[in-house]
Scaffold this motif. Structure first.
Motif, mmCIF file in Angstrom:
data_model
loop_
_atom_site.group_PDB
_atom_site.id
_atom_site.type_symbol
_atom_site.label_atom_id
_atom_site.label_comp_id
_atom_site.label_asym_id
_atom_site.label_seq_id
_atom_site.Cartn_x
_atom_site.Cartn_y
_atom_site.Cartn_z
ATOM 1 N N HIS A 247 0.850 -1.198 0.000
ATOM 2 C CA HIS A 247 0.000 0.000 0.000
ATOM 3 C C HIS A 247 0.878 1.237 0.000
ATOM 4 C CE1 HIS A 247 -3.042 2.730 2.266
ATOM 5 N NE2 HIS A 247 -3.176 2.866 0.956
ATOM 6 N N LEU A 248 0.614 2.138 -0.936
ATOM 7 C CA LEU A 248 1.297 3.426 -1.005
ATOM 8 C C LEU A 248 0.291 4.516 -0.697
ATOM 9 C CD1 LEU A 248 3.555 5.437 -1.771
ATOM 10 C CD2 LEU A 248 2.830 5.179 -4.162
ATOM 11 N N ALA A 249 0.554 5.286 0.357
ATOM 12 C CA ALA A 249 -0.318 6.400 0.720
ATOM 13 C C ALA A 249 0.522 7.666 0.810
ATOM 14 C CB ALA A 249 -1.011 6.131 2.061
ATOM 15 N N ALA A 250 0.026 8.743 0.201
ATOM 16 C CA ALA A 250 0.726 10.025 0.246
ATOM 17 C C ALA A 250 -0.277 11.122 0.545
ATOM 18 C CB ALA A 250 1.446 10.297 -1.073
ATOM 19 N N ASN A 251 0.099 12.002 1.471
ATOM 20 C CA ASN A 251 -0.793 13.081 1.875
ATOM 21 C C ASN A 251 -0.008 14.382 1.988
ATOM 22 O OD1 ASN A 251 -3.478 11.629 2.761
ATOM 23 N ND2 ASN A 251 -1.793 10.402 3.590
ATOM 24 N N ALA A 252 -0.535 15.422 1.362
ATOM 25 C CA ALA A 252 0.087 16.742 1.428
ATOM 26 C C ALA A 252 -0.978 17.757 1.830
ATOM 27 C CB ALA A 252 0.689 17.129 0.089
ATOM 28 N N THR A 253 -0.661 18.586 2.815
ATOM 29 C CA THR A 253 -1.602 19.631 3.197
ATOM 30 C C THR A 253 -1.576 20.765 2.187
ATOM 31 O OG1 THR A 253 -1.317 19.080 5.534
ATOM 32 C CG2 THR A 253 -2.246 21.240 5.020
ATOM 33 N N SER A 254 -0.383 21.222 1.865
ATOM 34 C CA SER A 254 -0.239 22.291 0.880
ATOM 35 C C SER A 254 0.933 21.939 -0.035
ATOM 36 C CB SER A 254 0.019 23.626 1.582
ATOM 37 O OG SER A 254 0.289 24.649 0.641
ATOM 38 N N GLY A 255 0.613 21.510 -1.242
ATOM 39 C CA GLY A 255 1.676 21.129 -2.164
ATOM 40 C C GLY A 255 1.179 20.128 -3.192
ATOM 41 N N THR A 256 2.081 19.668 -4.026
ATOM 42 C CA THR A 256 1.765 18.763 -5.126
ATOM 43 C C THR A 256 2.262 17.362 -4.827
ATOM 44 O OG1 THR A 256 1.927 20.553 -6.738
ATOM 45 C CG2 THR A 256 2.131 18.317 -7.578
ATOM 46 N N ILE A 257 1.460 16.364 -5.196
ATOM 47 C CA ILE A 257 1.871 14.963 -5.137
ATOM 48 C C ILE A 257 2.014 14.455 -6.566
ATOM 49 C CG2 ILE A 257 1.280 12.633 -4.403
ATOM 50 C CD1 ILE A 257 -0.381 13.878 -2.160
ATOM 51 N N SER A 258 3.164 13.869 -6.882
ATOM 52 C CA SER A 258 3.403 13.330 -8.220
ATOM 53 C C SER A 258 3.698 11.848 -8.112
ATOM 54 C CB SER A 258 4.591 14.038 -8.892
ATOM 55 O OG SER A 258 4.343 15.416 -9.047
ATOM 56 N N LEU A 259 2.909 11.036 -8.833
ATOM 57 C CA LEU A 259 3.161 9.606 -8.936
ATOM 58 C C LEU A 259 3.696 9.328 -10.335
ATOM 59 C CD1 LEU A 259 3.003 6.783 -7.701
ATOM 60 C CD2 LEU A 259 0.673 6.603 -8.604
#
Length: 272
Positions: A247-259
């Motif tokens: 399982h891959l989980a990513a969380n950002a409050t303020s910003g960009t997530i790139s997969l």
């Protein structure tokens, strides 16, 4: 107990067995390596303040001396007087705890984990198994070929994780970026990447078997896999392959997530 007070460059070879290492220094560079043979301590350069080395009951301790009456933590303000360059070789199975107020720590080839903390500076972790904990207040952490359980944290700075075989990876930054390059995690692997103010970049093999959940509260998600569900500009979930590899989980409050998608190497494809 055996003790040494080191005030000039010196090299110690310790015939007594070492099962644990504890280092607490103010300023400089610390390099710790797990290897066969007797433990060794080398101080290649040192400023005004001496370093005390003790060995008792298998526990090797290396620490700066503080004048009586000083609040210990405040000594880092006078780091130039405490600056030291220390290299330590210990058995690969030794339990390791390292702390440095200002400077660089490099730890490698350890089999029983490591706990590493730097107030201002940099941590590099290479080829460590077991439970790995790294924390920097201001600076960066780089973790390569780590196994076991990995927990990395910066308050202000960058985290990079690559070639990890760990069953659990947690990397979080309050103000800074998180980058994670994964191979093909095995079943049960948990990878969690978090940042409050910064960017997250995760790269996985295009043939990965993963459950994926990505969420950018105030920002957006860039997704290179069409088979995942893009619910909105800031939320992506779904499965890659069978979804049984972890399982891959990513969380950002303020910003960009790139997969990002990583092609399978031609050599790996032939071997498969």
């Amino acid at each position: 107990m055996t003790a040494w007070k080191i005030a000039e460059p010196e090299r110690l070879v310790l015939e007594e067995g070492v099962t644990a290492l504890s280092v607490s220094l103010v300023s400089g560079r610390l390099n710790v390596v797990g290897a066969d043979g007797p433990a060794r301590v080398e101080v290649s350069s040192i400023s005004d303040r001496p370093v005390t080395v003790t060995l008792e009951g298998g526990v090797l301790t290396i620490a700066h001396e503080f004048p009586k009456g000083w609040p210990g933590f405040l000594g880092w303000l006078f780091g130039s007087r405490f600056k030291v360059d220390v290299s330590v070789v210990v058995p690969m199975e030794a339990a390791v705890r390292l702390n440095l107020a200002s400077g660089t720590i490099i730890a490698s080839s350890l089999r029983n984990g490591a706990t590493v903390g730097v107030t201002s500076g940099r941590i590099t972790l290479l080829g460590i198994d077991g439970r790995v904990n790294g924390k920097v207040v201001s600076g960066s952490i780089e973790g390569l070929t780590l196994g076991g359980e990995v927990d990395l944290e910066t308050v202000s700075g960058e985290i990079v994780v690559a070639d990890s075989t760990a069953g659990k990876v947690s990397a979080r930054s309050i103000s800074g970026s998180v980058t994670c390059d994964l191979d093909n995690p095995s079943a049960g692997t948990e990878v969690r990447l978090d940042t409050v103010s910064g960017e997250i970049t995760a790269r996985v093999r295009e043939d990965s078997d993963l459950r994926v959940s990505l969420n950018a509260i105030s920002g957006h998600v860039v997704n290179a896999f069409s088979e995942l569900d893009q619910h909105s500009r800031n939320t992506v979930t779904g499965r890659l392959g069978t979804g049984t590899g972890g399982h891959l989980a990513a969380n950002a409050t303020s910003g960009t997530i790139s997969l990002l998608r990583r092609p399978v190497d031609d050599e790996e494809a032939v071997e498969a």
